[in-house]
Scaffold this motif. Structure first.
Motif, PDB file in Angstrom:
ATOM      1  N   GLY A  94      -4.575  11.703  18.225  1.00 35.54           N
ATOM      2  CA  GLY A  94      -3.790  11.856  16.997  1.00 35.54           C
ATOM      3  C   GLY A  94      -2.387  11.340  17.230  1.00 35.54           C
ATOM      4  N   LYS A  95      -1.603  11.290  16.167  1.00 38.05           N
ATOM      5  CA  LYS A  95      -0.235  10.785  16.304  1.00 38.05           C
ATOM      6  C   LYS A  95       0.743  11.811  15.782  1.00 38.05           C
ATOM      7  N   ILE A  96       1.846  12.008  16.499  1.00 34.94           N
ATOM      8  CA  ILE A  96       2.915  12.858  15.963  1.00 34.94           C
ATOM      9  C   ILE A  96       4.256  12.182  16.231  1.00 34.94           C
ATOM     10  N   ASN A  97       5.234  12.565  15.441  1.00 32.36           N
ATOM     11  CA  ASN A  97       6.591  12.087  15.670  1.00 32.36           C
ATOM     12  C   ASN A  97       7.431  13.257  16.136  1.00 32.36           C
ATOM     13  N   LEU A  98       8.175  13.070  17.209  1.00 34.80           N
ATOM     14  CA  LEU A  98       9.047  14.133  17.677  1.00 34.80           C
ATOM     15  C   LEU A  98      10.493  13.645  17.583  1.00 34.80           C
ATOM     16  N   GLY A  99      11.363  14.506  17.085  1.00 34.94           N
ATOM     17  CA  GLY A  99      12.757  14.120  16.907  1.00 34.94           C
ATOM     18  C   GLY A  99      13.660  14.790  17.918  1.00 34.94           C
ATOM     19  N   SER A 100      14.597  14.039  18.458  1.00 35.75           N
ATOM     20  CA  SER A 100      15.546  14.619  19.419  1.00 35.75           C
ATOM     21  C   SER A 100      16.719  15.233  18.658  1.00 35.75           C
ATOM     22  N   SER A 101      17.588  15.950  19.400  1.00 30.09           N
ATOM     23  CA  SER A 101      18.744  16.582  18.740  1.00 30.09           C
ATOM     24  C   SER A 101      19.711  15.525  18.217  1.00 30.09           C
ATOM     25  N   ALA A 102      19.620  14.307  18.782  1.00 29.65           N
ATOM     26  CA  ALA A 102      20.504  13.228  18.309  1.00 29.65           C
ATOM     27  C   ALA A 102      20.050  12.665  16.960  1.00 29.65           C
ATOM     28  N   GLY A 103      18.888  13.056  16.539  1.00 31.94           N
ATOM     29  CA  GLY A 103      18.398  12.619  15.227  1.00 31.94           C
ATOM     30  C   GLY A 103      17.438  11.457  15.274  1.00 31.94           C
ATOM     31  N   SER A 104      17.126  10.959  16.490  1.00 34.08           N
ATOM     32  CA  SER A 104      16.184   9.837  16.574  1.00 34.08           C
ATOM     33  C   SER A 104      14.758  10.361  16.724  1.00 34.08           C
ATOM     34  N   PHE A 105      13.820   9.624  16.131  1.00 37.49           N
ATOM     35  CA  PHE A 105      12.411  10.037  16.184  1.00 37.49           C
ATOM     36  C   PHE A 105      11.602   9.080  17.049  1.00 37.49           C
ATOM     37  N   SER A 106      10.713   9.631  17.825  1.00 38.67           N
ATOM     38  CA  SER A 106       9.849   8.790  18.673  1.00 38.67           C
ATOM     39  C   SER A 106       8.391   9.119  18.395  1.00 38.67           C
ATOM     40  N   PRO A 107       7.544   8.076  18.376  1.00 38.58           N
ATOM     41  CA  PRO A 107       6.112   8.335  18.151  1.00 38.58           C
ATOM     42  C   PRO A 107       5.421   8.778  19.451  1.00 38.58           C
ATOM     43  N   PHE A 108       4.544   9.744  19.323  1.00 36.97           N
ATOM     44  CA  PHE A 108       3.779  10.239  20.467  1.00 36.97           C
ATOM     45  C   PHE A 108       2.294  10.304  20.107  1.00 36.97           C
ATOM     46  N   VAL A 109       1.471  10.271  21.137  1.00 37.40           N
ATOM     47  CA  VAL A 109       0.017  10.372  20.935  1.00 37.40           C
ATOM     48  C   VAL A 109      -0.451  11.704  21.492  1.00 37.40           C
ATOM     49  N   THR A 110      -1.236  12.433  20.692  1.00 39.68           N
ATOM     50  CA  THR A 110      -1.856  13.654  21.215  1.00 39.68           C
ATOM     51  C   THR A 110      -3.308  13.313  21.538  1.00 39.68           C
ATOM     52  N   GLY A 111      -3.770  13.801  22.649  1.00 38.16           N
ATOM     53  CA  GLY A 111      -5.148  13.489  23.055  1.00 38.16           C
ATOM     54  C   GLY A 111      -5.870  14.722  23.550  1.00 38.16           C
ATOM     55  N   LEU A 112      -7.139  14.804  23.193  1.00 35.00           N
ATOM     56  CA  LEU A 112      -7.984  15.878  23.719  1.00 35.00           C
ATOM     57  C   LEU A 112      -9.276  15.225  24.201  1.00 35.00           C
ATOM     58  N   HIS A 113      -9.586  15.429  25.454  1.00 33.19           N
ATOM     59  CA  HIS A 113     -10.810  14.856  26.032  1.00 33.19           C
ATOM     60  C   HIS A 113     -11.678  15.987  26.564  1.00 33.19           C
ATOM     61  N   LEU A 114     -12.915  16.034  26.121  1.00 32.99           N
ATOM     62  CA  LEU A 114     -13.835  17.101  26.530  1.00 32.99           C
ATOM     63  C   LEU A 114     -14.998  16.507  27.309  1.00 32.99           C
ATOM     64  N   TRP A 115     -15.484  17.237  28.283  1.00 31.83           N
ATOM     65  CA  TRP A 115     -16.685  16.815  28.993  1.00 31.83           C
ATOM     66  C   TRP A 115     -17.465  18.046  29.428  1.00 31.83           C
ATOM     67  N   VAL A 116     -18.731  17.831  29.693  1.00 33.91           N
ATOM     68  CA  VAL A 116     -19.578  18.950  30.098  1.00 33.91           C
ATOM     69  C   VAL A 116     -19.129  19.423  31.471  1.00 33.91           C
ATOM     70  N   SER A 117     -18.913  20.730  31.552  1.00 34.46           N
ATOM     71  CA  SER A 117     -18.374  21.307  32.777  1.00 34.46           C
ATOM     72  C   SER A 117     -19.353  21.154  33.942  1.00 34.46           C
ATOM     73  N   LYS A 118     -18.848  20.645  35.023  1.00 30.32           N
ATOM     74  CA  LYS A 118     -19.668  20.539  36.229  1.00 30.32           C
ATOM     75  C   LYS A 118     -18.731  20.541  37.418  1.00 30.32           C
ATOM     76  N   ARG A 119     -19.266  20.948  38.531  1.00 34.05           N
ATOM     77  CA  ARG A 119     -18.402  21.002  39.708  1.00 34.05           C
ATOM     78  C   ARG A 119     -18.264  19.605  40.291  1.00 34.05           C
ATOM     79  N   ILE A 120     -17.068  19.055  40.161  1.00 35.80           N
ATOM     80  CA  ILE A 120     -16.856  17.699  40.655  1.00 35.80           C
ATOM     81  C   ILE A 120     -15.814  17.766  41.756  1.00 35.80           C
ATOM     82  N   GLU A 121     -16.277  17.633  42.965  1.00 32.15           N
ATOM     83  CA  GLU A 121     -15.375  17.829  44.093  1.00 32.15           C
ATOM     84  C   GLU A 121     -14.198  16.851  44.126  1.00 32.15           C
ATOM     85  N   PRO A 122     -14.409  15.547  43.812  1.00 28.15           N
ATOM     86  CA  PRO A 122     -13.244  14.650  43.824  1.00 28.15           C
ATOM     87  C   PRO A 122     -12.147  15.098  42.852  1.00 28.15           C
ATOM     88  N   LEU A 123     -12.576  15.589  41.660  1.00 39.06           N
ATOM     89  CA  LEU A 123     -11.590  16.018  40.667  1.00 39.06           C
ATOM     90  C   LEU A 123     -10.865  17.273  41.148  1.00 39.06           C
TER      91      LEU A 123
END
Lengths: 192, 261
Positions: free
Chosen positions: B202-231
């Protein structure tokens, strides 16, 4: 004149060649019937999944349900469209275990779709004057069977949704009604 | 005799043709609809991830980051002097207050609130999935830090014997707040190890106290839970105090543990 020695008859004479032909025809029609049945059942499955997705999308909207009135309005709009399958939809709080949802739906169906009397885990919404109403929607086509988990011919899906609930807030001795948006899960079962 | 042989050969030809036809039909019957089915399932799972992300942006949390405890708002439920807000509002406030002041852009309280919120949204499916949520800057060069927030939710075994043979092993849900220094850590260390990933952005805009706005990306990644030793190793090594051992540069810290005590 030709000798008629060994002649059995017009069919009898071709008997060795008739056996493979009959076997081939039997195999062909068996495979053909199997293919036709698979084709029809897969088409029915895909069509059911698509219809299910479209109903779920219509009920949950943009994953936000602005209260029981909106939910009931969306539910009755689908009921009036004569949906080709039976369905039960219920909204549960995110803190509820969903392991036995199929059993709960079967119990509700057995209890003449009286979810209010059967379930105490569905989300309800008070209107502060009348009795509570619960987030539950069912559609059972005339002449079709009740939902039963023994048939195993049903599809169950879960969709995360946010539900807006009215709540009373006391600030400095004064009570005011606010809206609170809480996480929930929409469970949906569809059967023929 | 010759006539009989000819008929037999004809019938054998016939059976050969029928066998070829049957093979074709059988192949069709087995494969028909499998692509559509897998497409439908992938629609469902990506819809699921998108719905979860949307719900996260809609719901209210208490101002201290704890979840609102009012699932069934009965007529008798009255909150006294409550302070609740949208989760997104907490993130925006933090960003506006902290940016450019040498602090974390999103405070640890808000990061915990994010973890609590994802947990409450995905709680019904908690046993079966792991996930990562992040807010990242748009248009960052390779190798540059881009994550404002990154919350990892994994299952962790707390028993001595964590093998499949031990049915009584203690597994809890753990949340890590990470600050990776590279932009491609997810692709490099996570997505390559966990199998099929369902993603929502998704996309959101966040504004700083100086009044400037910057675009940001929100991300959610899901996977089937498994024991993954490298991770696990990647996350665990990033917890080590010695920076030389933080090979992954995830820089994670444990912020929340859920499950049976």
């Amino acid at each position: 004149m030709f000798s008629k020695k060994g002649f059995i008859g017009p069919i009898g004479d071709d008997l060795p060649s008739l056996v493979p032909i009959v076997v081939a025809l039997v195999i062909f029609f068996s495979i053909f019937t199997l293919t036709l049945n698979t084709y029809n059942s897969k088409n029915a499955f895909i069509s059911k999944q698509l219809d299910m997705a479209s109903v779920a999308r219509e009920i949950k909207g943009d994953s936000l349900i602005l209260g029981i009135d909106q939910f009931e309005k969306r539910c009755s709009s689908i009921q009036s469209k004569r949906f080709p399958y039976n369905f039960i939809i219920g909204i549960y709080g995110a803190d509820v275990s969903l392991e036995n949802i199929s059993y709960e739906f079967a119990e509700i169906a057995l209890n003449n779709y009286d979810a209010y009397a059967t379930s105490n885990t569905l989300i309800s919404q008070p209107n502060f004057e009348d009795s509570e109403r619960i987030f539950f929607c069912a559609y059972n086509r005339i002449g079709s069977g009740e939902f039963s988990i023994e048939k195993k011919k049903y599809s169950l899906r879960f969709y995360p949704v946010a539900v807006q609930q009215p709540i009373r807030v006391q600030v400095g001795g004064t009570e005011t009604e606010y809206s609170l948006t809480i996480p929930a899960v929409m469970a949906m079962v569809v059967w023929e | 005799m010759i006539r009989g042989q000819a008929a037999l050969v004809d019938s054998l030809f016939f059976i050969a043709i029928v066998a070829a036809l049957c093979t074709g039909l059988f192949y069709f019957a087995i494969n028909y609809g499998s692509n559509s089915e897998s497409l439908l399932y992938s629609f469902y799972s990506s819809d699921f991830a998108t719905d979860s992300l949307k719900v996260m942006t809609y719901i209210n949390v208490m101002r201290d980051g704890s979840p609102v405890n009012a699932t069934n708002a009965a007529s008798s439920t009255i909150l006294v002097n409550p302070e609740f807000d949208y989760l997104l509002a907490l993130i925006k406030e933090d960003y506006a207050e902290n940016t450019g002041k040498g602090k974390e852009a999103v405070s640890i309280t808000t990061q915990t609130a994010i973890a609590q919120t994802i947990y409450s949204v995905l709680k019904p499916f908690d046993d079966s999935i792991d996930y990562v949520f992040y807010i990242s800057k748009e248009g960052v060069r390779a190798g540059e830090a881009k994550f404002l927030v990154m919350i990892f939710a994994l299952h962790k075994c707390f028993s001595d014997d964590c093998t499949y043979q031990n049915p009584n092993k203690e597994v809890r849900r753990v949340f890590y707040a990470c600050e990776p220094s590279q932009s491609n850590v997810l692709e490099k260390f996570v997505f390559s190890n966990v199998g099929k990933v369902d993603s929502a952005l998704g996309k959101i805009n966040l504004g700083s106290s100086a009044g400037s706005f910057s675009p940001f990306v929100t991300g959610l990644h899901l996977w089937v839970s498994k024991r993954i030793e490298p991770l696990e190793a990647v996350i665990e090594t990033s917890e080590l105090e010695d920076p030389a051992q933080r090979e992954s540069n995830f820089n994670c810290k444990l912020i929340l543990t859920k499950g049976e005590e």
